[in-house]
Write an enzyme that holds these catalytic residues in place. Structure first.
Site, PDB file in Angstrom:
ATOM      1  N   CYS A   1      39.964  48.761  63.509  1.00 39.64           N
ATOM      2  CA  CYS A   1      38.021  47.945  63.460  1.00 39.64           C
ATOM      3  C   CYS A   1      38.201  46.949  64.475  1.00 39.64           C
ATOM      4  O   CYS A   1      39.180  46.433  64.928  1.00 39.64           O
ATOM      5  CB  CYS A   1      37.961  47.547  62.511  1.00 39.64           C
ATOM      6  SG  CYS A   1      37.783  48.417  61.075  1.00 39.64           S
ATOM      7  N   SER A   2      37.048  46.492  65.332  1.00 34.25           N
ATOM      8  CA  SER A   2      37.237  45.621  66.285  1.00 34.25           C
ATOM      9  C   SER A   2      36.687  44.497  65.346  1.00 34.25           C
ATOM     10  O   SER A   2      36.536  43.822  64.175  1.00 34.25           O
ATOM     11  CB  SER A   2      36.426  45.563  67.303  1.00 34.25           C
ATOM     12  OG  SER A   2      34.352  45.905  66.882  1.00 34.25           O
TER      13      SER A   2
ATOM     14  N   HIS B   1      35.505  41.188  69.959  1.00 27.95           N
ATOM     15  CA  HIS B   1      34.246  41.497  70.127  1.00 27.95           C
ATOM     16  C   HIS B   1      33.315  40.275  69.474  1.00 27.95           C
ATOM     17  O   HIS B   1      32.398  40.669  68.371  1.00 27.95           O
ATOM     18  CB  HIS B   1      34.118  42.921  69.275  1.00 27.95           C
ATOM     19  CG  HIS B   1      32.330  43.778  69.806  1.00 27.95           C
ATOM     20  ND1 HIS B   1      31.471  43.357  70.308  1.00 27.95           N
ATOM     21  CD2 HIS B   1      32.369  44.399  68.379  1.00 27.95           C
ATOM     22  CE1 HIS B   1      30.393  44.372  70.096  1.00 27.95           C
ATOM     23  NE2 HIS B   1      30.426  44.505  69.327  1.00 27.95           N
TER      24      HIS B   1
ATOM     25  N   ILE C   1      35.881  40.088  64.574  1.00 24.55           N
ATOM     26  CA  ILE C   1      35.629  39.323  64.262  1.00 24.55           C
ATOM     27  C   ILE C   1      35.679  37.982  64.881  1.00 24.55           C
ATOM     28  O   ILE C   1      36.340  37.495  64.631  1.00 24.55           O
ATOM     29  CB  ILE C   1      35.322  38.433  62.716  1.00 24.55           C
ATOM     30  CG1 ILE C   1      34.219  39.488  61.930  1.00 24.55           C
ATOM     31  CG2 ILE C   1      33.558  37.859  63.181  1.00 24.55           C
ATOM     32  CD1 ILE C   1      33.213  40.647  62.103  1.00 24.55           C
TER      33      ILE C   1
ATOM     34  N   LYS D   1      38.637  46.516  70.036  1.00 26.72           N
ATOM     35  CA  LYS D   1      39.177  46.379  69.413  1.00 26.72           C
ATOM     36  C   LYS D   1      40.414  45.939  69.727  1.00 26.72           C
ATOM     37  O   LYS D   1      40.635  44.582  68.889  1.00 26.72           O
ATOM     38  CB  LYS D   1      39.663  47.951  69.135  1.00 26.72           C
ATOM     39  CG  LYS D   1      40.991  48.296  68.935  1.00 26.72           C
ATOM     40  CD  LYS D   1      41.008  48.447  67.393  1.00 26.72           C
ATOM     41  CE  LYS D   1      41.150  47.117  65.783  1.00 26.72           C
ATOM     42  NZ  LYS D   1      42.650  46.231  66.178  1.00 26.72           N
TER      43      LYS D   1
ATOM     44  N   CYS E   1      25.395  45.363  69.491  1.00 26.70           N
ATOM     45  CA  CYS E   1      25.863  45.255  70.902  1.00 26.70           C
ATOM     46  C   CYS E   1      25.767  45.380  72.357  1.00 26.70           C
ATOM     47  O   CYS E   1      27.074  44.936  72.562  1.00 26.70           O
ATOM     48  CB  CYS E   1      27.038  45.619  69.868  1.00 26.70           C
ATOM     49  SG  CYS E   1      27.583  45.442  68.175  1.00 26.70           S
TER      50      CYS E   1
HETATM   51  N1  COA Z   1      42.433  43.706  64.349  1.00 25.97           N
HETATM   52  C1  COA Z   1      43.199  43.423  64.263  1.00 25.97           C
HETATM   53  N2  COA Z   1      43.911  42.518  63.251  1.00 25.97           N
HETATM   54  C2  COA Z   1      42.666  42.005  62.641  1.00 25.97           C
HETATM   55  C3  COA Z   1      41.627  42.356  62.260  1.00 25.97           C
HETATM   56  C4  COA Z   1      41.058  43.590  63.566  1.00 25.97           C
HETATM   57  N3  COA Z   1      40.061  44.233  64.113  1.00 25.97           N
HETATM   58  N4  COA Z   1      41.007  41.840  61.609  1.00 25.97           N
HETATM   59  C5  COA Z   1      41.261  40.784  61.335  1.00 25.97           C
HETATM   60  N5  COA Z   1      42.627  40.718  61.721  1.00 25.97           N
HETATM   61  C6  COA Z   1      44.015  39.695  61.040  1.00 25.97           C
HETATM   62  C7  COA Z   1      43.776  39.052  61.411  1.00 25.97           C
HETATM   63  O1  COA Z   1      44.229  38.550  62.430  1.00 25.97           O
HETATM   64  C8  COA Z   1      44.809  38.327  60.203  1.00 25.97           C
HETATM   65  O2  COA Z   1      46.080  38.327  60.675  1.00 25.97           O
HETATM   66  P1  COA Z   1      47.217  36.606  60.222  1.00 25.97           P
HETATM   67  O3  COA Z   1      46.817  37.418  58.694  1.00 25.97           O
HETATM   68  O4  COA Z   1      48.470  37.501  60.746  1.00 25.97           O
HETATM   69  O5  COA Z   1      46.283  35.796  60.175  1.00 25.97           O
HETATM   70  C9  COA Z   1      44.391  39.924  58.955  1.00 25.97           C
HETATM   71  O6  COA Z   1      44.502  40.536  60.194  1.00 25.97           O
HETATM   72  C10 COA Z   1      43.229  39.396  57.523  1.00 25.97           C
HETATM   73  O7  COA Z   1      42.359  38.961  58.298  1.00 25.97           O
HETATM   74  P2  COA Z   1      40.865  38.587  57.752  1.00 25.97           P
HETATM   75  O8  COA Z   1      40.326  37.548  58.814  1.00 25.97           O
HETATM   76  O9  COA Z   1      41.194  38.314  56.530  1.00 25.97           O
HETATM   77  O10 COA Z   1      40.386  39.681  57.580  1.00 25.97           O
HETATM   78  P3  COA Z   1      38.957  40.140  56.824  1.00 25.97           P
HETATM   79  O11 COA Z   1      39.410  41.373  55.591  1.00 25.97           O
HETATM   80  O12 COA Z   1      38.459  39.040  56.943  1.00 25.97           O
HETATM   81  O13 COA Z   1      38.180  41.258  58.233  1.00 25.97           O
HETATM   82  C11 COA Z   1      37.566  43.517  59.327  1.00 25.97           C
HETATM   83  C12 COA Z   1      38.861  42.468  58.740  1.00 25.97           C
HETATM   84  C13 COA Z   1      37.826  44.732  59.790  1.00 25.97           C
HETATM   85  C14 COA Z   1      36.421  44.007  57.694  1.00 25.97           C
HETATM   86  C15 COA Z   1      36.976  42.589  60.306  1.00 25.97           C
HETATM   87  O14 COA Z   1      37.482  42.567  61.138  1.00 25.97           O
HETATM   88  C16 COA Z   1      35.715  43.047  60.326  1.00 25.97           C
HETATM   89  O15 COA Z   1      34.292  43.541  59.835  1.00 25.97           O
HETATM   90  N6  COA Z   1      35.304  43.945  61.452  1.00 25.97           N
HETATM   91  C17 COA Z   1      34.105  44.729  62.501  1.00 25.97           C
HETATM   92  C18 COA Z   1      33.570  44.286  62.942  1.00 25.97           C
HETATM   93  C19 COA Z   1      32.385  45.218  63.054  1.00 25.97           C
HETATM   94  O16 COA Z   1      31.602  46.094  62.310  1.00 25.97           O
HETATM   95  N7  COA Z   1      31.148  44.327  64.548  1.00 25.97           N
HETATM   96  C20 COA Z   1      30.764  45.288  65.283  1.00 25.97           C
HETATM   97  C21 COA Z   1      30.855  46.317  65.680  1.00 25.97           C
HETATM   98  S1  COA Z   1      29.870  48.101  65.437  1.00 25.97           S
END
Ligand code: COA
Length: 369
Positions: A204-205, A325, A207, A321, A83
């Site tokens: 979490c940040s 990201h 995707i 966030k 990252c």
């Molecule tokens: N912050 C705010 N809202 C989020 C979000 C986030 N990080 N991720 C998803 N959402 C929202 C979506 O817009 C969606 O909203 P809606 O229902 O109003 O449309 C809802 O939450 C569900 O989204 P979805 O895509 O199904 O989420 P998910 O469960 O597949 O993924 C996480 C959520 C947190 C697991 C995923 O964003 C993630 O893995 N983040 C970490 C990424 C990472 O590790 N990056 C590297 C860092 S070192």
């Protein structure tokens, strides 16, 4: 040092179903050239930041893909540091300019993450962690270890983690390029779905897909934003090998170098874009960068000290966030966003902090007028 940011561009961060990786690259190149208003032929070299296009898009060799956007095919290379790829591409470009080999270079960061499923994305991101010692861990799980440690050692609370999220979503509300334009309360964050205890979905940040680009030049320019200092720190890849899970030593090293080069101290910095891939990551960042004492940042952020009217503005873009990201683009977006603030006369001393993995790699850049 005489390096200026003579052009900056940030594309919309979002799930960009209508755009391919190549579309994003074209948008980034055209956008930054339009902002810089220079002859494309004056680009001497290209540094492309990207973490995993080979896995996300079956397309590696991004240097060539960016270079072919130019009729004169400037020399180009891809830089990967998880990252922190964007921050590292900046450092490579700055070193090339300082060497005198090039006068004007393009730094472009891009990532198109949503072409694969969520579980595939988590597995691809996890290749930035230690295969031998952290196999099976996702990044939310690794940062959850850091959060639990910080909470136990320094008394950091659930509410304080949430206050980082509330602030950054508030900041993103005014950023048209941000992925989310939604305000949340402390309760919303604390009640969002559990991902890896204590980190919840809103900690979490997301995707993201996105592109960002800057043009750096050592030639005379009327643009304001100047690179004042930069630093690069490394630490062990695996958390298990770290001396102290309450700090990211790579950030401390990178910050020390950057402040020394810039001949500035923490109190000179008015605004910073820091690597808040998770709520706890912002707390660690602002402590390790030296803006707040160790163990005191969480309370300070909760009291409004890291927003407008406070001690320093942290993550005015919304950060990773809430702005989003797209990993390879993030470090370049931080520079483009901050350079734009300087151009608009809003701030004069700013800092960008970009982390790879759970803190094995860190890059810090200090910009000013
Ligand atoms: N912050 C705010 N809202 C989020 C979000 C986030 N990080 N991720 C998803 N959402 C929202 C979506 O817009 C969606 O909203 P809606 O229902 O109003 O449309 C809802 O939450 C569900 O989204 P979805 O895509 O199904 O989420 P998910 O469960 O597949 O993924 C996480 C959520 C947190 C697991 C995923 O964003 C993630 O893995 N983040 C970490 C990424 C990472 O590790 N990056 C590297 C860092 S070192």
């Amino acid at each position: 040092m005489n390096i200026k940011v003579i052009g900056n561009y940030i594309g919309k961060f979002a799930e960009l179903w209508e755009q391919s990786l190549t579309d994003l690259i074209k948008e980034g190149v055209e956008g930054v050239l339009a902002d810089a208003q220079i002859d494309p032929k004056s680009i001497d070299a290209i540094f492309v930041a990207n973490k995993a296009s080979g896995s996300f898009n079956n397309q590696r060799h991004l240097g060539a893909l960016v270079s072919e956007q130019f009729a004169h095919f400037p020399p180009a290379m891809r830089i990967e540091g998880a990252c922190a790829s964007g921050g590292l591409a900046m450092l490579a470009a700055e070193q090339a300019l300082l060497s005198g080999v090039y006068k004007t270079v393009l730094v472009l960061g891009v990532e198109k993450m949503t072409d694969v499923s969520g579980s595939e994305t988590a597995a691809i991101l996890a290749t930035a962690a230690s295969r031998e010692k952290e196999y099976g861990s996702t990044f939310p799980a690794l940062y959850a270890i850091l959060a639990n440690y910080h909470m136990n050692k320094y008394g950091t609370t659930r509410e304080q983690l949430s206050s980082v999220v509330v602030k950054n979503h508030l900041h993103a509300f005014d950023n048209p390029k941000a992925q989310f334009h939604k305000k949340f309360t402390l309760e919303d964050v604390a009640n969002s779905a559990m991902v890896a205890s204590p980190l919840r979905l809103l900690d979490c940040s997301p995707i993201s897909d996105g592109v960002a680009a800057v043009i750096l030049s050592s030639k005379p320019s009327s643009r304001k934003a100047k690179i004042l200092g930069f630093g690069h720190g490394q630490d062990t890849l695996a958390l298990a090998d770290r001396q102290d899970l309450g700090r990211l030593a790579a950030t401390e090293k990178a910050a020390k170098q950057a402040f020394l080069m810039a001949k500035l101290s923490q109190t000179d910095i008015q605004v910073a874009e820091v690597h808040d891939c998770f709520s706890i990551a912002e707390i660690l960042a602002v402590e390790d960068l030296g803006f707040f004492a160790k163990g005191k940042a969480a309370a300070a952020i909760a009291k409004g000290k890291a927003t407008y009217g406070g001690q320093i503005v942290i993550n005015p873009s919304g950060g990773l966030k809430a702005c989003g990201h797209p990993v390879g683009a993030t470090g370049v977006k931080q520079i483009a966003f901050l350079a734009n603030l300087i151009e608009k006369g809003k701030f004069e001393r700013v800092l960008a902090h970009n982390v790879g993995g759970s803190g094995a790699t860190a890059a810090v850049n200090i910009l000013g007028i």
